[in-house]
Structures are given as structure tokens and as C-alpha cells.
Design a protein around this motif. Sequence first.
Motif, PDB file in Angstrom:
ATOM      1  N   ALA A 257       0.814  -1.221   0.000  1.00 53.69           N
ATOM      2  CA  ALA A 257       0.000   0.000   0.000  1.00 53.69           C
ATOM      3  C   ALA A 257       0.845   1.268   0.000  1.00 53.69           C
ATOM      4  CB  ALA A 257      -0.924   0.011   1.218  1.00 53.69           C
ATOM      5  N   ARG A 258       2.172   1.105   0.085  1.00 53.41           N
ATOM      6  CA  ARG A 258       3.042   2.265   0.115  1.00 53.41           C
ATOM      7  C   ARG A 258       3.293   2.823  -1.278  1.00 53.41           C
ATOM      8  NH1 ARG A 258       7.916  -0.416   3.638  1.00 53.41           N
ATOM      9  NH2 ARG A 258       6.710  -0.907   5.535  1.00 53.41           N
ATOM     10  N   ILE A 259       3.732   4.088  -1.301  1.00 48.07           N
ATOM     11  CA  ILE A 259       4.288   4.662  -2.522  1.00 48.07           C
ATOM     12  C   ILE A 259       5.761   4.289  -2.525  1.00 48.07           C
ATOM     13  CG2 ILE A 259       4.826   6.800  -3.741  1.00 48.07           C
ATOM     14  CD1 ILE A 259       2.338   8.022  -2.524  1.00 48.07           C
ATOM     15  N   ARG A 260       6.206   3.617  -3.555  1.00 49.47           N
ATOM     16  CA  ARG A 260       7.519   2.980  -3.518  1.00 49.47           C
ATOM     17  C   ARG A 260       8.696   3.943  -3.446  1.00 49.47           C
ATOM     18  NH1 ARG A 260       7.061  -2.180  -7.693  1.00 49.47           N
ATOM     19  NH2 ARG A 260       5.339  -3.241  -6.595  1.00 49.47           N
ATOM     20  N   THR A 261       8.615   5.060  -4.138  1.00 54.09           N
ATOM     21  CA  THR A 261       9.733   6.007  -4.143  1.00 54.09           C
ATOM     22  C   THR A 261       9.295   7.345  -3.560  1.00 54.09           C
ATOM     23  OG1 THR A 261       9.207   6.736  -6.397  1.00 54.09           O
ATOM     24  CG2 THR A 261      10.800   4.932  -6.154  1.00 54.09           C
ATOM     25  N   LYS A 262      10.218   7.961  -2.874  1.00 53.41           N
ATOM     26  CA  LYS A 262       9.927   9.243  -2.234  1.00 53.41           C
ATOM     27  C   LYS A 262       9.698  10.334  -3.263  1.00 53.41           C
ATOM     28  CE  LYS A 262      11.698  12.271   1.429  1.00 53.41           C
ATOM     29  NZ  LYS A 262      12.777  12.484   2.424  1.00 53.41           N
ATOM     30  N   TYR A 263      10.470  10.293  -4.364  1.00 52.57           N
ATOM     31  CA  TYR A 263      10.360  11.300  -5.416  1.00 52.57           C
ATOM     32  C   TYR A 263       9.991  10.650  -6.735  1.00 52.57           C
ATOM     33  CZ  TYR A 263      13.069  13.884  -1.923  1.00 52.57           C
ATOM     34  OH  TYR A 263      13.498  14.466  -0.768  1.00 52.57           O
ATOM     35  N   LYS A 264       9.404  11.454  -7.595  1.00 51.99           N
ATOM     36  CA  LYS A 264       9.065  10.967  -8.923  1.00 51.99           C
ATOM     37  C   LYS A 264      10.311  10.925  -9.810  1.00 51.99           C
ATOM     38  CE  LYS A 264       4.231  12.499  -8.923  1.00 51.99           C
ATOM     39  NZ  LYS A 264       3.644  11.170  -9.178  1.00 51.99           N
ATOM     40  N   SER A 265      10.209  10.196 -10.903  1.00 47.93           N
ATOM     41  CA  SER A 265      11.369  10.023 -11.789  1.00 47.93           C
ATOM     42  C   SER A 265      11.871  11.350 -12.328  1.00 47.93           C
ATOM     43  CB  SER A 265      10.992   9.093 -12.952  1.00 47.93           C
ATOM     44  OG  SER A 265      10.642   7.819 -12.479  1.00 47.93           O
ATOM     45  N   TYR A 266      10.960  12.242 -12.734  1.00 46.56           N
ATOM     46  CA  TYR A 266      11.393  13.520 -13.293  1.00 46.56           C
ATOM     47  C   TYR A 266      12.087  14.367 -12.240  1.00 46.56           C
ATOM     48  CZ  TYR A 266       7.753  16.468 -11.146  1.00 46.56           C
ATOM     49  OH  TYR A 266       6.980  17.170 -10.255  1.00 46.56           O
ATOM     50  N   GLN A 267      11.698  14.201 -10.950  1.00 50.96           N
ATOM     51  CA  GLN A 267      12.355  14.949  -9.881  1.00 50.96           C
ATOM     52  C   GLN A 267      13.796  14.484  -9.712  1.00 50.96           C
ATOM     53  OE1 GLN A 267       9.230  14.135  -6.855  1.00 50.96           O
ATOM     54  NE2 GLN A 267       9.167  16.361  -6.558  1.00 50.96           N
ATOM     55  N   TYR A 268      14.006  13.181  -9.761  1.00 55.24           N
ATOM     56  CA  TYR A 268      15.370  12.651  -9.675  1.00 55.24           C
ATOM     57  C   TYR A 268      16.222  13.154 -10.841  1.00 55.24           C
ATOM     58  CZ  TYR A 268      14.311   9.327  -5.896  1.00 55.24           C
ATOM     59  OH  TYR A 268      13.987   8.762  -4.692  1.00 55.24           O
ATOM     60  N   CYS A 269      15.635  13.181 -12.036  1.00 50.01           N
ATOM     61  CA  CYS A 269      16.377  13.637 -13.218  1.00 50.01           C
ATOM     62  C   CYS A 269      16.783  15.101 -13.080  1.00 50.01           C
ATOM     63  CB  CYS A 269      15.541  13.437 -14.476  1.00 50.01           C
ATOM     64  SG  CYS A 269      15.277  11.709 -14.921  1.00 50.01           S
ATOM     65  N   LEU A 270      15.850  15.942 -12.627  1.00 51.45           N
ATOM     66  CA  LEU A 270      16.149  17.359 -12.447  1.00 51.45           C
ATOM     67  C   LEU A 270      17.194  17.573 -11.357  1.00 51.45           C
ATOM     68  CD1 LEU A 270      12.570  18.923 -12.729  1.00 51.45           C
ATOM     69  CD2 LEU A 270      14.462  19.208 -14.339  1.00 51.45           C
ATOM     70  N   LEU A 271      17.088  16.829 -10.275  1.00 51.76           N
ATOM     71  CA  LEU A 271      18.041  16.949  -9.173  1.00 51.76           C
ATOM     72  C   LEU A 271      19.453  16.590  -9.627  1.00 51.76           C
ATOM     73  CD1 LEU A 271      17.463  15.766  -5.529  1.00 51.76           C
ATOM     74  CD2 LEU A 271      19.633  15.361  -6.650  1.00 51.76           C
ATOM     75  N   ILE A 272      19.600  15.465 -10.306  1.00 49.59           N
ATOM     76  CA  ILE A 272      20.919  15.017 -10.763  1.00 49.59           C
ATOM     77  C   ILE A 272      21.486  15.977 -11.806  1.00 49.59           C
ATOM     78  CG2 ILE A 272      22.158  13.179 -11.983  1.00 49.59           C
ATOM     79  CD1 ILE A 272      20.135  11.212 -10.705  1.00 49.59           C
ATOM     80  N   GLY A 273      20.659  16.368 -12.766  1.00 49.94           N
ATOM     81  CA  GLY A 273      21.106  17.292 -13.809  1.00 49.94           C
ATOM     82  C   GLY A 273      21.538  18.631 -13.249  1.00 49.94           C
ATOM     83  N   ALA A 274      20.755  19.159 -12.295  1.00 51.73           N
ATOM     84  CA  ALA A 274      21.087  20.454 -11.689  1.00 51.73           C
ATOM     85  C   ALA A 274      22.388  20.382 -10.894  1.00 51.73           C
ATOM     86  CB  ALA A 274      19.946  20.911 -10.780  1.00 51.73           C
ATOM     87  N   THR A 275      22.598  19.277 -10.206  1.00 48.80           N
ATOM     88  CA  THR A 275      23.833  19.112  -9.436  1.00 48.80           C
ATOM     89  C   THR A 275      25.054  19.123 -10.346  1.00 48.80           C
ATOM     90  OG1 THR A 275      22.652  17.791  -7.765  1.00 48.80           O
ATOM     91  CG2 THR A 275      25.059  17.632  -7.801  1.00 48.80           C
ATOM     92  N   ILE A 276      24.975  18.397 -11.451  1.00 50.79           N
ATOM     93  CA  ILE A 276      26.094  18.344 -12.403  1.00 50.79           C
ATOM     94  C   ILE A 276      26.365  19.727 -12.993  1.00 50.79           C
ATOM     95  CG2 ILE A 276      26.845  17.414 -14.628  1.00 50.79           C
ATOM     96  CD1 ILE A 276      25.268  14.864 -13.938  1.00 50.79           C
ATOM     97  N   LEU A 277      25.301  20.419 -13.410  1.00 51.10           N
ATOM     98  CA  LEU A 277      25.462  21.744 -14.011  1.00 51.10           C
ATOM     99  C   LEU A 277      26.005  22.760 -13.008  1.00 51.10           C
ATOM    100  CD1 LEU A 277      22.211  22.019 -16.179  1.00 51.10           C
ATOM    101  CD2 LEU A 277      24.566  21.813 -16.999  1.00 51.10           C
ATOM    102  N   LEU A 278      25.537  22.689 -11.762  1.00 45.81           N
ATOM    103  CA  LEU A 278      25.975  23.644 -10.751  1.00 45.81           C
ATOM    104  C   LEU A 278      27.466  23.481 -10.446  1.00 45.81           C
ATOM    105  CD1 LEU A 278      24.909  25.870  -8.783  1.00 45.81           C
ATOM    106  CD2 LEU A 278      24.707  24.061  -7.064  1.00 45.81           C
ATOM    107  N   VAL A 279      27.890  22.244 -10.208  1.00 44.13           N
ATOM    108  CA  VAL A 279      29.299  21.987  -9.890  1.00 44.13           C
ATOM    109  C   VAL A 279      30.187  22.343 -11.080  1.00 44.13           C
ATOM    110  CG1 VAL A 279      30.990  20.200  -9.331  1.00 44.13           C
ATOM    111  CG2 VAL A 279      28.764  20.205  -8.190  1.00 44.13           C
ATOM    112  N   THR A 280      29.771  21.926 -12.288  1.00 45.42           N
ATOM    113  CA  THR A 280      30.559  22.216 -13.484  1.00 45.42           C
ATOM    114  C   THR A 280      30.636  23.712 -13.750  1.00 45.42           C
ATOM    115  OG1 THR A 280      29.874  20.104 -14.457  1.00 45.42           O
ATOM    116  CG2 THR A 280      30.790  21.762 -15.948  1.00 45.42           C
ATOM    117  N   GLY A 281      29.500  24.391 -13.627  1.00 49.15           N
ATOM    118  CA  GLY A 281      29.453  25.822 -13.897  1.00 49.15           C
ATOM    119  C   GLY A 281      30.338  26.619 -12.960  1.00 49.15           C
ATOM    120  N   PHE A 282      30.264  26.347 -11.666  1.00 51.99           N
ATOM    121  CA  PHE A 282      31.087  27.076 -10.711  1.00 51.99           C
ATOM    122  C   PHE A 282      32.568  26.770 -10.911  1.00 51.99           C
ATOM    123  CE2 PHE A 282      27.334  28.211  -8.282  1.00 51.99           C
ATOM    124  CZ  PHE A 282      27.715  29.409  -7.681  1.00 51.99           C
TER     125      PHE A 282
END
Length: 317
Positions: A257-282
Motif C-alpha cells: 500500500a506504500r508509494i515505492r519512491t519518495k520522489y518521482k522520476s522527473y524529480q530525480y532527473c532534475l536533481l541530478i542534472g542540476a547538481t552536475i550543471l551547478l558543480v561544473t558551472g562554478f
Amino acid sequence: MANRDIERGVKNRSNNYYHETTTEKSWTSWLIPVFVVANVAMFIVTMYVNDCPKKNSGLQGGCVAKFLGRFSFQPTKENPLFGPSSSTLEKLGALVWRKVVHEHQGWRLISCIWLHAGVIHLLANMLSLVFIGIRLEQQFGFLRVGFIYLLSGFGGSIMSALFLQNSISVGASGALFGLLGAMLSELLINWTIYSNKAAALFTLVIIIAINLAVGILPHVDNFAHIGGFLSGLLMGFILLIRPQFGWFERRHLPADARIRTKYKSYQYCLLIGATILLVTGFTVALVMLFKGENGNKHCSWCHYLSCVPTSKWDCGN
């Protein structure tokens, strides 16, 4: 039957704004007011150090608001914003490219966001900070909002130093635009939990566009605005992500009856992409800055992002 009742209760909850009472709480905003007090106090210190009557005793036209004594302002021909001289701002930590790169004063990338060019500049920024920052701090707490504010200001300073190397820059505008960027990314990454999302997105984009458009006027450091906005936008994807609707309430239910993942797939994609861009950009921006690179040499049209020449004004100065 119990599981069905819980599931029905979850589905029927209003999603006008996401709020899980079991885990989410409304924070008391104290950091943003502290930032406001710090900026005002720094401006008072700046005017005390400036001491217009003493340093400009023989200046034609004299100081403005002489009844303020040593806190009176520079002549309006020198500073129309009712504030100190450029030399005073530089002395106290304004962003100056040659001092950052050639004199190893990297601390100016942070100190400049606590300085303001005048009363008008200070009031505009502090009013914006109160209206934008308090709401965000109440929702996400002081740690995340404070980090976004400071890192956005730092990002704005880096971009300003890369593209505006013959002028000085001060102000919290980069940090403020970072908060606006974070508001936009928070809306996007938590898209499914909002109602009236299109109207909210349209309103926010219009506000951001108008503020960026003002930055193309002369004497406004739009590079700090853009750098701060991009930094805040990426950090919002990382720090302001919310679990999908119902996850907190159903995590204690049986596995089926649980929701299996805390975040949706698109949220994980945005989080990972933003992290890479932020570190690379700085990383890339800091390497370019301390190597003495001029951003305009790598982007021949970028100067138009900060000032567009017209028949009414010239951007050469």
C-alpha cells in the motif's frame, strides 16, 4: 478496508498547496530579518566611513542632506542614489576585478553583496528580500534559504567579475535573483502537487522577465542578476524538492500500500542534472576568473545582456 479508507483520505486532500502535517512545519522566519538588519547596519557603517563633509569640504555643490553630519551623502552628480563614494565602497569590499584577480582578494566576491550604492539601492533590495525571502524561509527553513541566498550572491559576483572588468559592483541583487530562480525551480520540480500551476508559472516568469529587462539599463549590473538567477535556479532543483503527494502518510502502511519512491522520476532527473550543471558551472567560472579571462572575448554579444545602447544613453561607460 482500513487501507482503502486511508487511500481515499489521501486522494481527497486538497492539493491547493502541498502540506503534510505529520512531517512538514511552518518555520519561523528569522534569518531573512537578520540579513536585512545586517545590510542596513553595513550601509550605516559605509556612510560613517565615507564622511562626506570631511573628505569633500572643497567640493562644489557640497554634500546632500548636510544635517546628517558625517552620514550625509555624496553630491548627486557623483552618486544619484544618495550614498557613498566609489572609493569608499572599494575600500570596504566592493567587487573590483583587478583586486580579485591580481591582488588575490577573492573575499570581495562575498563582501560586495553586503554593500549598497545608496539609500534607493538599499531600500529596493531590502523590500524585495522581505517579500521574497520570508515566504521561502517559512516553507523551507533558514538553512536551505540561507545557503541559496549566499551561494547565489557568490555566483552573481563571479559572473559580474567575468564580464564587467572595468567597473565596481555592489549589492544583494544577485542573491535576490537567486531566490527568484529558486522559486521558479521549486515550482517546476514540485509541479504535480500544485493546482493553478500554469497561472503561477506565468506570473513568476513575468516577474523575472521584467526584473531582468530592467537590468539592460545603463549602470545596472545585470550580469550579477543573471549569475545569481542561474545559481538559485539550479540550487532550487537540489534543495527545494518535495516528496510526492501522500508519501509521508503512506510510508507506515504495508509494503503493497506504500508509494515505492519518495520522489518521482522527473524529480530525480532534475536533481541530478542540476547538481552536475551547478558543480561544473562554478568550477569552470572560477578557473576562468582566476586565470584572468575576459568573458566578453568568448561571447561577443553577451555585453547586450547588461546594457543595450540607444539614442538616449551610451553603454561605453
